[in-house]
Design a protein around this motif. Structure first.
Motif, PDB file in Angstrom:
ATOM      1  N   GLU A  37       5.946   7.686   3.365  1.00 19.28           N
ATOM      2  CA  GLU A  37       5.552   7.922   1.971  1.00 19.28           C
ATOM      3  C   GLU A  37       6.670   8.631   1.214  1.00 19.28           C
ATOM      4  OE1 GLU A  37       1.803   9.485   0.349  1.00 19.28           O
ATOM      5  OE2 GLU A  37       0.807   8.465   2.012  1.00 19.28           O
ATOM      6  N   CYS A  96       0.835  -1.203   0.000  1.00 26.60           N
ATOM      7  CA  CYS A  96       0.000   0.000   0.000  1.00 26.60           C
ATOM      8  C   CYS A  96       0.874   1.260   0.000  1.00 26.60           C
ATOM      9  CB  CYS A  96      -0.941  -0.017   1.192  1.00 26.60           C
ATOM     10  SG  CYS A  96      -2.110  -1.390   1.131  1.00 26.60           S
ATOM     11  N   ARG A 146      -4.575   0.925   3.818  1.00 26.65           N
ATOM     12  CA  ARG A 146      -5.512   0.540   2.759  1.00 26.65           C
ATOM     13  C   ARG A 146      -6.928   1.013   3.114  1.00 26.65           C
ATOM     14  NH1 ARG A 146      -5.584  -5.722   1.708  1.00 26.65           N
ATOM     15  NH2 ARG A 146      -6.486  -5.710   3.781  1.00 26.65           N
ATOM     16  N   LEU A 148      -3.810   1.352  -5.139  1.00 30.30           N
ATOM     17  CA  LEU A 148      -4.075   1.974  -3.837  1.00 30.30           C
ATOM     18  C   LEU A 148      -5.217   1.268  -3.105  1.00 30.30           C
ATOM     19  CD1 LEU A 148      -3.840   5.748  -4.800  1.00 30.30           C
ATOM     20  CD2 LEU A 148      -2.464   4.647  -3.030  1.00 30.30           C
ATOM     21  N   THR A 163      -7.500   4.747   2.563  1.00 32.77           N
ATOM     22  CA  THR A 163      -7.348   5.283   1.202  1.00 32.77           C
ATOM     23  C   THR A 163      -8.394   6.325   0.840  1.00 32.77           C
ATOM     24  OG1 THR A 163      -6.329   3.226   0.466  1.00 32.77           O
ATOM     25  CG2 THR A 163      -7.198   4.661  -1.255  1.00 32.77           C
ATOM     26  N   CYS A 169       1.844   6.681  -7.030  1.00 38.63           N
ATOM     27  CA  CYS A 169       0.921   7.795  -7.297  1.00 38.63           C
ATOM     28  C   CYS A 169       1.631   9.132  -7.117  1.00 38.63           C
ATOM     29  CB  CYS A 169      -0.299   7.696  -6.385  1.00 38.63           C
ATOM     30  SG  CYS A 169      -1.530   9.005  -6.668  1.00 38.63           S
ATOM     31  N   ALA A 185       2.142   1.675  -3.463  1.00 37.62           N
ATOM     32  CA  ALA A 185       1.099   2.237  -4.333  1.00 37.62           C
ATOM     33  C   ALA A 185       1.027   3.755  -4.167  1.00 37.62           C
ATOM     34  CB  ALA A 185      -0.248   1.597  -4.002  1.00 37.62           C
ATOM     35  N   ALA A 186       1.193   4.220  -2.925  1.00 43.86           N
ATOM     36  CA  ALA A 186       1.188   5.670  -2.669  1.00 43.86           C
ATOM     37  C   ALA A 186       2.389   6.325  -3.339  1.00 43.86           C
ATOM     38  CB  ALA A 186       1.211   5.929  -1.156  1.00 43.86           C
ATOM     39  N   ARG A 211      -4.983  13.013  -6.134  1.00 42.64           N
ATOM     40  CA  ARG A 211      -4.999  12.399  -4.803  1.00 42.64           C
ATOM     41  C   ARG A 211      -4.949  13.501  -3.741  1.00 42.64           C
ATOM     42  NH1 ARG A 211      -0.468  10.016  -1.458  1.00 42.64           N
ATOM     43  NH2 ARG A 211      -1.477   8.685   0.082  1.00 42.64           N
TER      44      ARG A 211
END
Lengths: 225, 107
Positions: free
Chosen positions: B33, A19, A91, A77, A94, A26, A22-23, A36
């Motif tokens: 992130e 996850c 997740r 995502l 999201t 993006c 995936a971020a 987003r």
């Protein structure tokens, strides 16, 4: 299908958090990052007074994200596979559920369905979901035409409408999906309500589609011998 | 090599980018992130204006003293990128604006 999995090797990164990956994917794409940020800032903006956020604006921003960003980013995502709680919580977060999903009260699912059906777009998205994620015993995957992609697409298509579905918790072992509603107070329609709700909560087609996407096995649906 | 380094130093002002974790930004957010950090880097020798030459001259003639003046153009962002949002380690979303450069120039 293959394009969605290019650059994603589940075997090579089994230790990492899919996850989070995936971020990252993006954030490194200008279009995905912009849309987003668009829904996150709208959905997490606190308003003065009693309302925690503007759900109407949040839903609109979510619809724009899922409409305008390709599935190779949005599906990653939404349906990333998780081995730990931190990943599963990410997740679940999201769609910014505190604004887009949860509410003070849980409406009756049939009432919520009525609200959805009053909006022509929600009505058609819900019909798509029922068509494409309808569990069937006539296929190996439990999905109509063994088409996982169509089911996942219909699921994502419901986000930002009154029937917005989400993961109910951050469990890593069992995936449970539901809209924000219950079948309390259904009266003599209880059976129909339960049947409607089970299309989300106990749907083998939807569950298989999400799990197959997460472990990258949905390209080949044939059983391993 | 030395020549290579010298050439790198003399690259004109332009946009560069780095993949960095949000924690590395040093803004006090704790998040794994990854975001794209775009910044301005390079020299502005070609952008020296009559203004800069004159200012330098005034300073050397001591017409300007005890004042902080800059007689050289500086490579800086002309525009900043859109907002960036992320989920932190405590499952809270944050949005940061003007984090990244979008366009660079000698100003």
């Amino acid at each position: 299908l293959a394009s969605i999995f290019s650059g994603m090797d589940p075997a090579a990164s089994s230790k990492s958090n899919h996850c989070l990956d995936a971020a990252k994917a993006c954030n490194l794409n200008d279009n995905c990052k912009r849309l987003r940020s668009g829904y996150i800032s709208t959905c997490s903006r606190e308003l003065a007074g009693s309302e925690p956020c503007s759900r109407r604006k949040c839903h609109k921003a979510l619809r724009q994200f899922f409409d305008r960003v390709p599935g190779e980013f949005t599906f990653r995502l939404l349906f990333c596979s998780c081995k730990d709680r931190a990943c599963a919580e990410r997740r679940r977060q999201t769609i910014v559920p505190s604004c887009s999903y949860e509410d003070k009260e849980k409406p009756n699912c049939l009432d919520l369905r009525g609200t959805c059906r009053a909006d022509h777009l929600c009505r058609s998205r819900l019909a798509d979901f029922h068509t494409n994620c309808q569990a069937t015993f006539q296929s190996l995957t439990s999905c109509p035409g063994d088409n996982y992609q169509a089911c996942l697409g219909s699921y994502a298509g419901l986000i930002g409408f009154d029937m917005t579905p989400n993961y109910v918790d951050a469990s890593t072992t069992s995936i449970t999906i539901s809209p924000w509603c219950s079948c309390k107070g259904s009266g003599n329609m209880e059976e129909e309500c339960e049947k409607f709700l089970r299309d989300f909560t106990e749907n083998p087609c939807l569950r298989n589609a999400i799990q197959a996407f997460g472990n990258g096995s949905d390209v080949n649906v044939a059983p391993k011998n | 090599s030395r020549r290579k380094r010298a050439r790198a130093r003399h690259k004109p002002c332009e946009l560069r980018e780095l993949e960095v974790s949000v924690s590395e930004l040093g803004l006090g957010y704790e998040s794994d992130e990854t975001v794209l950090f775009r910044y301005c880097s390079g020299t502005c020798e070609a952008a020296v204006r009559s203004y800069d030459l004159s200012l330098k001259s005034m300073r050397s003639r001591r017409r300007i003293r005890r004042e902080k003046v800059r007689a050289r153009p500086c490579c800086r962002p002309l525009a900043y990128d859109d907002d960036v949002s992320f989920l932190d380690a405590y499952n809270r979303y944050y949005t940061v604006n003007e984090l990244s450069a979008k366009e660079c120039g000698c100003v």
